[in-house]
Design a protein around this motif. Sequence first.
Motif, PDB file in Angstrom:
ATOM      1  N   LEU A  57       0.960  -1.279   0.022  1.00  0.00           N
ATOM      2  CA  LEU A  57      -0.095  -0.104  -0.181  1.00  0.00           C
ATOM      3  C   LEU A  57       0.759   1.455   0.072  1.00  0.00           C
ATOM      4  O   LEU A  57       0.634   2.420  -0.736  1.00  0.00           O
ATOM      5  N   ILE A  58       1.919   1.123   0.888  1.00  0.00           N
ATOM      6  CA  ILE A  58       2.730   2.261   0.718  1.00  0.00           C
ATOM      7  C   ILE A  58       4.224   1.926   0.673  1.00  0.00           C
ATOM      8  O   ILE A  58       4.549   0.723   1.175  1.00  0.00           O
ATOM      9  N   SER A  59       5.130   2.637   0.307  1.00  0.00           N
ATOM     10  CA  SER A  59       6.520   2.192   0.001  1.00  0.00           C
ATOM     11  C   SER A  59       7.116   2.139   1.177  1.00  0.00           C
ATOM     12  O   SER A  59       6.813   3.026   2.249  1.00  0.00           O
ATOM     13  N   PRO A  60       8.382   1.557   1.512  1.00  0.00           N
ATOM     14  CA  PRO A  60       9.029   1.223   2.512  1.00  0.00           C
ATOM     15  C   PRO A  60       9.680   2.696   2.920  1.00  0.00           C
ATOM     16  O   PRO A  60       9.641   3.108   4.082  1.00  0.00           O
ATOM     17  N   GLU A  61      10.030   3.498   2.118  1.00  0.00           N
ATOM     18  CA  GLU A  61      10.566   4.840   2.432  1.00  0.00           C
ATOM     19  C   GLU A  61       9.537   5.753   3.174  1.00  0.00           C
ATOM     20  O   GLU A  61       9.667   6.338   4.078  1.00  0.00           O
ATOM     21  N   LEU A  62       8.202   5.886   2.469  1.00  0.00           N
ATOM     22  CA  LEU A  62       7.076   6.579   2.915  1.00  0.00           C
ATOM     23  C   LEU A  62       6.801   6.069   4.267  1.00  0.00           C
ATOM     24  O   LEU A  62       6.465   6.713   5.396  1.00  0.00           O
ATOM     25  N   TYR A  63       6.999   4.669   4.312  1.00  0.00           N
ATOM     26  CA  TYR A  63       6.538   4.284   5.762  1.00  0.00           C
ATOM     27  C   TYR A  63       7.324   4.395   6.963  1.00  0.00           C
ATOM     28  O   TYR A  63       7.127   4.967   8.033  1.00  0.00           O
ATOM     29  N   ASN A  64       8.721   4.750   6.406  1.00  0.00           N
ATOM     30  CA  ASN A  64       9.972   5.065   7.711  1.00  0.00           C
ATOM     31  C   ASN A  64       9.382   6.545   7.934  1.00  0.00           C
ATOM     32  O   ASN A  64       9.363   6.747   9.197  1.00  0.00           O
ATOM     33  N   GLN A  65       9.039   7.279   7.217  1.00  0.00           N
ATOM     34  CA  GLN A  65       8.758   8.723   7.396  1.00  0.00           C
ATOM     35  C   GLN A  65       7.463   8.773   8.219  1.00  0.00           C
ATOM     36  O   GLN A  65       7.538   9.491   9.310  1.00  0.00           O
ATOM     37  N   ILE A  66       6.447   7.895   7.908  1.00  0.00           N
ATOM     38  CA  ILE A  66       5.280   7.921   8.623  1.00  0.00           C
ATOM     39  C   ILE A  66       5.533   7.491  10.263  1.00  0.00           C
ATOM     40  O   ILE A  66       4.894   8.031  10.995  1.00  0.00           O
ATOM     41  N   PHE A  67       6.023   6.307  10.256  1.00  0.00           N
ATOM     42  CA  PHE A  67       6.080   5.894  11.693  1.00  0.00           C
ATOM     43  C   PHE A  67       6.937   6.641  12.678  1.00  0.00           C
ATOM     44  O   PHE A  67       6.599   7.109  13.758  1.00  0.00           O
ATOM     45  N   THR A  68       7.865   7.314  11.763  1.00  0.00           N
ATOM     46  CA  THR A  68       8.904   8.220  12.536  1.00  0.00           C
ATOM     47  C   THR A  68       8.093   9.649  13.133  1.00  0.00           C
ATOM     48  O   THR A  68       8.077   9.975  14.016  1.00  0.00           O
ATOM     49  N   MET A  69       7.158  10.147  11.893  1.00  0.00           N
ATOM     50  CA  MET A  69       6.494  11.460  12.328  1.00  0.00           C
ATOM     51  C   MET A  69       5.439  10.965  13.165  1.00  0.00           C
ATOM     52  O   MET A  69       4.848  11.602  14.259  1.00  0.00           O
ATOM     53  N   HIS A  70       4.991   9.859  13.306  1.00  0.00           N
ATOM     54  CA  HIS A  70       3.774   9.470  14.212  1.00  0.00           C
ATOM     55  C   HIS A  70       4.224   9.400  15.848  1.00  0.00           C
ATOM     56  O   HIS A  70       3.594   9.991  16.543  1.00  0.00           O
ATOM     57  N   GLY A  71       5.738   8.883  15.827  1.00  0.00           N
ATOM     58  CA  GLY A  71       6.267   8.824  17.150  1.00  0.00           C
ATOM     59  C   GLY A  71       6.399  10.037  17.764  1.00  0.00           C
ATOM     60  O   GLY A  71       5.934  10.685  18.864  1.00  0.00           O
ATOM     61  N   ILE A  72       6.925  10.974  16.877  1.00  0.00           N
ATOM     62  CA  ILE A  72       7.399  12.481  17.107  1.00  0.00           C
ATOM     63  C   ILE A  72       6.042  13.223  17.468  1.00  0.00           C
ATOM     64  O   ILE A  72       5.928  14.064  18.438  1.00  0.00           O
ATOM     65  N   THR A  73       5.012  13.140  16.514  1.00  0.00           N
ATOM     66  CA  THR A  73       3.829  14.017  16.830  1.00  0.00           C
ATOM     67  C   THR A  73       3.179  13.397  18.029  1.00  0.00           C
ATOM     68  O   THR A  73       2.743  14.462  18.802  1.00  0.00           O
ATOM     69  N   MET A  74       3.089  12.175  18.394  1.00  0.00           N
ATOM     70  CA  MET A  74       2.112  11.968  19.433  1.00  0.00           C
ATOM     71  C   MET A  74       2.754  12.374  20.730  1.00  0.00           C
ATOM     72  O   MET A  74       1.974  12.800  21.699  1.00  0.00           O
ATOM     73  N   ILE A  75       4.198  12.330  20.640  1.00  0.00           N
ATOM     74  CA  ILE A  75       4.685  12.430  22.077  1.00  0.00           C
ATOM     75  C   ILE A  75       4.959  13.946  22.128  1.00  0.00           C
ATOM     76  O   ILE A  75       4.597  14.690  23.406  1.00  0.00           O
TER      77      ILE A  75
END
Lengths: 551, 288
Positions: free
Chosen positions: A68-86
């Motif tokens: 569904l999403i590329s590995p590159e985008l996935y890396n960016q999304i889980f990184t930003m998810h963590g940063i955002t939520m904290i």
Amino acid sequence: MSLFINIPEDSEQLPSLKTGQGKLLWIASVDHKQIGIMYLWLALFFFVVGGLEAMLIRAQLAIPENTLISPELYNQIFTMHGITMIFLVAMPALVGFATYFLPLMIGANEMAFPRLNAFGFWITLMGGFLMYFSFFAGGAPNAGWFNYVPLSENNYSSAPGVDYYIIGLILTGIGSISAALNFITTTLTLRSPDIKLNMVPLFVWMVFINGFLILAAFPLLNAGLFMLLIDRQFDAHFFIPSSGGSAILWQHFFWAFGHPEVYIMALPAFGIISEVVPVFSRKPIFGYKFVAVSSIAIALLAYSVWLHHMFAVGYSNTVNSFFAISSMLIGIPTGLKVINWIGTMYKGSIQLTVPMLFVVAFLIDFTIGGLSGVSFAIVPIDWQLTDTYYLVAHLHYVFVGGVIFSIFAGLYYWFPKMSGRMLSAKLGKWHFWLFVIGFNLTFLIQHILGIIGMPRRIYTYPDLPNWELMNVLSSIGAVFMFAGMVILFWNLYTTLKKPRSAPEDPWDAWTLEWHTPSPPDLKNFGEIPRVYSRRPLWDLKHPDKPDKRLN
Amino acid sequence: MSFTIYFLDPANWSIIGLIVTILVFAGYLLFFKTNTSQKVFMLLALSLIYMALGSPIGSLTSFGLHSITMLKQIVLLMVAPIFLLRAFPSRAANEKRLGSLYNWLPGETMGIKNTNYFIATWILMSAVMWGGHFLSAGKLSAQLGHAICGLSLQSNSWVTHVPNGLIFSILLVVGIIGLLPVFHPMPEKRLKPVQAVAYLFTACLVCTVLGLYVAFSATSAPNIEAVPVFDTVLSPLPMSLRTDQELAGMLMWVPGCIIYVISAVEILLSWYNAAPATSKKTTEHFTV
């Protein structure tokens, strides 16, 4: 040297939405209530963003070999998810509550440094938007929320995402430090002369202690971030082992900040719980002094446990053993608090309002998160389970079960005071059940996923036995949580459209903020009632049986 | 030699030290009117001092164990002074006997309200914490002939002439002086509770930084792996230099901090228990 320093109020009329017209006053306002609300809106906005990122992650992981999403985008999304939520959800929400309610709870009319208060908010917002701007400037940060080197050095991350991460977090860190300075100074200098420091509401006490934690922790992060920025922009080598630097040094910087950061979020959350539980159990808090003192113990011990995040680095058994011991020790004051809250509820006349429902969910889920945390203090278990979904489950039980549930409890509890309107209890219960069931469905099963070997941060996985089933269940749980959040937003939207009708003290509560109109006027208090105990409104309402006098 | 055999060997126990300890305790019992908890504190303090200096554990330093040197430092500078100060009654209970003794305590003679006094005691305690450590490490290095905690001294270095007794006495005396602002036998001479917690917290930072430095510099010391474990094979507690140094740092850090954390928690609990002062305010409301 007295702990109460009476500072005269500023006679100058400070800018506020309540003193003039024009949209610029949203920016110019230094009213602590306005800024508190803006912090909460900021947190809600980024909760949507971070939540959508989470949904993308769960959609990608719902089935094996998904593209569904590329590995590159996935890396960016889980990184930003963590940063955002904290950094952009939990922190601003808790700072927002503290900014709004700390002065009100101690009988003050403003924060000690109103302009610094506004500066803290705007720089936090700036940091958040800067980090998200990276999506349009060559790619978002993609090295995980703790941004380990050498992965985040130029050799491996040449895109500017990591630079946006560094500068964005430096800015939000400065915002947090300015908020902490304000909380400490306001508590020390602006509380009502009647209120001794050992009488303040537990939320105030936790925020006060938390201020010191922030002042000690965030400079560590910012120092590390500056060093990394110098590495990346000026070809230094603080963290590059091949040039004589130390990659482990970054981990020390990050986790010496990172573990206290867990308590920086947890302590105000504990403060909210400590306010909500007594009101809806119709009993004073059981063991006020233990709840208060254990916060000090947590704050002190928080700095002696960070290496348990680094057990896999390969330190010796000697070092690991001591960190394991201290990591287990910090569970004692935390567990003590849970006992105090349960003790408060015991034989109380419990009212299962929406805030109280979130407290009950907090007590269960935070305890699960705490217990899985203790398992990580056992070095061999940590070696086995680190970087697996067991860890993902643990941290979500702490951050969501512990912090976000408390924020929801605080939101439903204080919303009438902030807006003058009562949130719908019916919709609130829908939100509660969908979110809590969804949360447990999503993350409880991830403990097992981790134990059977699913690593974290993989963008897809092979079709191994049971992995798909558990991941599908986990993703279904995320849909439940999403639906719960939609209901919360609908509840907020419909409630805010209604006229103000909430009374001054809809919950029959006992702390000073409930002695003001809902919402409070620009000047919080025209007249502050005399305070003789930790429950001033109880004393006012029940002059025949007041609490024990403390001043 | 196993540690059990070493520990049970009477030759490794100081009989003179034991007699002195018993005599001091007997003198304390005869001289002061104290309650049971104060007697227990004195017994604990003396026992710890004896264990640090006169027991086989204390003698382990002769095998070059840096961690045991650190343990002695923790006992003498950080633990025994707390127990000693808590063992002494307030002057009110022993006016005649303690009046002149307490006059010698720095808090009395220098003026307890003087902030400089607290800063001075804090700096003194911190300086001795670090200085005592490096002096002991230097002595060990000169004795063993290899680097200890980054210090590499010749066998004829001046530090070898500093008597151990002097170092131990300084540690104990400075420990008492440094902790007086928090544990002064007369409660009215102590810092206020929150200030005392801040005092302990900052002291905790000092032992944290020292412990971290000692523990983590072991990893980066290039020569530490060059000294094989058989260098300490005669020791009843054989361990590599690296383990020894890490243990030394961790002992200073974790137990060191826990001592201060427990003390801080106890002070705060007393603060919450304290009876309220009588209010002088009479008006029902005041305007802000």
